[in-house]
Design a protein around this motif. Structure first.
Motif, PDB file in Angstrom:
ATOM      1  N   ALA A   1       0.833  -1.210   0.000  1.00 46.54           N
ATOM      2  CA  ALA A   1       0.000   0.000   0.000  1.00 46.54           C
ATOM      3  C   ALA A   1       0.864   1.255   0.000  1.00 46.54           C
ATOM      4  O   ALA A   1       0.531   2.250  -0.657  1.00 46.54           O
ATOM      5  CB  ALA A   1      -0.929  -0.007   1.210  1.00 46.54           C
ATOM      6  N   HIS A   2       1.979   1.226   0.696  1.00 46.57           N
ATOM      7  CA  HIS A   2       2.890   2.374   0.742  1.00 46.57           C
ATOM      8  C   HIS A   2       3.565   2.598  -0.615  1.00 46.57           C
ATOM      9  O   HIS A   2       3.715   3.736  -1.053  1.00 46.57           O
ATOM     10  CB  HIS A   2       3.946   2.152   1.827  1.00 46.57           C
ATOM     11  N   ARG A   3       3.954   1.527  -1.297  1.00 48.78           N
ATOM     12  CA  ARG A   3       4.646   1.631  -2.591  1.00 48.78           C
ATOM     13  C   ARG A   3       3.700   1.999  -3.743  1.00 48.78           C
ATOM     14  O   ARG A   3       4.146   2.560  -4.746  1.00 48.78           O
ATOM     15  CB  ARG A   3       5.343   0.326  -2.931  1.00 48.78           C
ATOM     16  N   TYR A   4       2.428   1.646  -3.618  1.00 46.47           N
ATOM     17  CA  TYR A   4       1.453   1.863  -4.690  1.00 46.47           C
ATOM     18  C   TYR A   4       0.240   2.617  -4.150  1.00 46.47           C
ATOM     19  O   TYR A   4      -0.862   2.066  -4.081  1.00 46.47           O
ATOM     20  CB  TYR A   4       1.019   0.515  -5.289  1.00 46.47           C
ATOM     21  N   PRO A   5       0.403   3.871  -3.783  1.00 41.99           N
ATOM     22  CA  PRO A   5      -0.716   4.620  -3.190  1.00 41.99           C
ATOM     23  C   PRO A   5      -1.863   4.839  -4.182  1.00 41.99           C
ATOM     24  O   PRO A   5      -1.635   5.097  -5.364  1.00 41.99           O
ATOM     25  CB  PRO A   5      -0.074   5.940  -2.774  1.00 41.99           C
ATOM     26  N   ASP A   6      -3.075   4.704  -3.676  1.00 38.92           N
ATOM     27  CA  ASP A   6      -4.296   4.962  -4.452  1.00 38.92           C
ATOM     28  C   ASP A   6      -4.342   4.184  -5.768  1.00 38.92           C
ATOM     29  O   ASP A   6      -4.706   4.723  -6.808  1.00 38.92           O
ATOM     30  CB  ASP A   6      -4.454   6.465  -4.707  1.00 38.92           C
ATOM     31  N   GLN A   7      -3.974   2.916  -5.702  1.00 40.27           N
ATOM     32  CA  GLN A   7      -3.986   2.076  -6.896  1.00 40.27           C
ATOM     33  C   GLN A   7      -4.608   0.718  -6.587  1.00 40.27           C
ATOM     34  O   GLN A   7      -4.634   0.274  -5.447  1.00 40.27           O
ATOM     35  CB  GLN A   7      -2.557   1.844  -7.398  1.00 40.27           C
ATOM     36  N   TRP A   8      -5.085   0.070  -7.650  1.00 41.55           N
ATOM     37  CA  TRP A   8      -5.499  -1.319  -7.572  1.00 41.55           C
ATOM     38  C   TRP A   8      -4.255  -2.161  -7.755  1.00 41.55           C
ATOM     39  O   TRP A   8      -3.407  -1.864  -8.608  1.00 41.55           O
ATOM     40  CB  TRP A   8      -6.505  -1.643  -8.673  1.00 41.55           C
ATOM     41  N   VAL A   9      -4.100  -3.203  -6.942  1.00 44.22           N
ATOM     42  CA  VAL A   9      -2.894  -4.020  -6.974  1.00 44.22           C
ATOM     43  C   VAL A   9      -3.263  -5.500  -7.063  1.00 44.22           C
ATOM     44  O   VAL A   9      -4.121  -5.978  -6.322  1.00 44.22           O
ATOM     45  CB  VAL A   9      -2.033  -3.775  -5.706  1.00 44.22           C
ATOM     46  N   LEU A  10      -2.602  -6.205  -7.991  1.00 45.41           N
ATOM     47  CA  LEU A  10      -2.752  -7.657  -8.125  1.00 45.41           C
ATOM     48  C   LEU A  10      -1.557  -8.298  -7.445  1.00 45.41           C
ATOM     49  O   LEU A  10      -0.414  -8.041  -7.816  1.00 45.41           O
ATOM     50  CB  LEU A  10      -2.787  -8.056  -9.598  1.00 45.41           C
ATOM     51  N   VAL A  11      -1.834  -9.124  -6.443  1.00 45.78           N
ATOM     52  CA  VAL A  11      -0.784  -9.738  -5.632  1.00 45.78           C
ATOM     53  C   VAL A  11      -0.914 -11.259  -5.684  1.00 45.78           C
ATOM     54  O   VAL A  11      -2.014 -11.803  -5.538  1.00 45.78           O
ATOM     55  CB  VAL A  11      -0.912  -9.265  -4.160  1.00 45.78           C
TER      56      VAL A  11
END
Length: 82
Positions: A14-24
Motif C-alpha cells: 500500500a505504501h509503494r502503490y498509493p491509491d492504486q489497484w494491486v494484483l498480488v
C-alpha cells in the motif's frame, strides 16, 4: 512491472502503490488462512488494467491471487448512508 519480484506485506505494498489497484500473488498466510505477504504482479489506477496480468498468473493453477485497492475505500467528499 518494473519492481523485482519480492514478497512484501500488504502495508508495504500500500505504501509503494498509493491509491492504486494491486494484483498480488499470495505467498504467506496467517493462522486463519488470510494472506499476509505477496508478490505484486500489476498495479494501476484502473482495476480493469489488471486483467491481463491476472490471466497470466492463473495459467499456473497453484497460484492464489488477491486484488485490493490501496487508497481510501470511500472518498472523503462522499457520505455513506446504510
Amino acid at each position: 512491472m518494473d519492481t523485482p519480484m519480492i514478497a512484501r506485506t500488504f502495508a508495504e505494498i500500500a505504501h509503494r502503490y498509493p491509491d492504486q489497484w494491486v494484483l498480488v500473488e499470495e505467498t504467506a498466510w496467517d493462522a486463519h488462512g488470510h494472506p499476509r505477504r505477496g508478490i505484486v504482479h500489476a498495479a494501476s489506477r484502473q482495476r480493469a488494467a489488471l486483467h491481463a496480468a491476472l490471466q497470466v498468473c492463473h495459467q499456473r493453477p497453484q497460484v492464489k491471487t488477491f486484488i485490493f485497492y490501496t487508497g481510501d475505500p470511500i472518498p472523503a467528499h462522499l457520505t455513506v448512508v446504510l
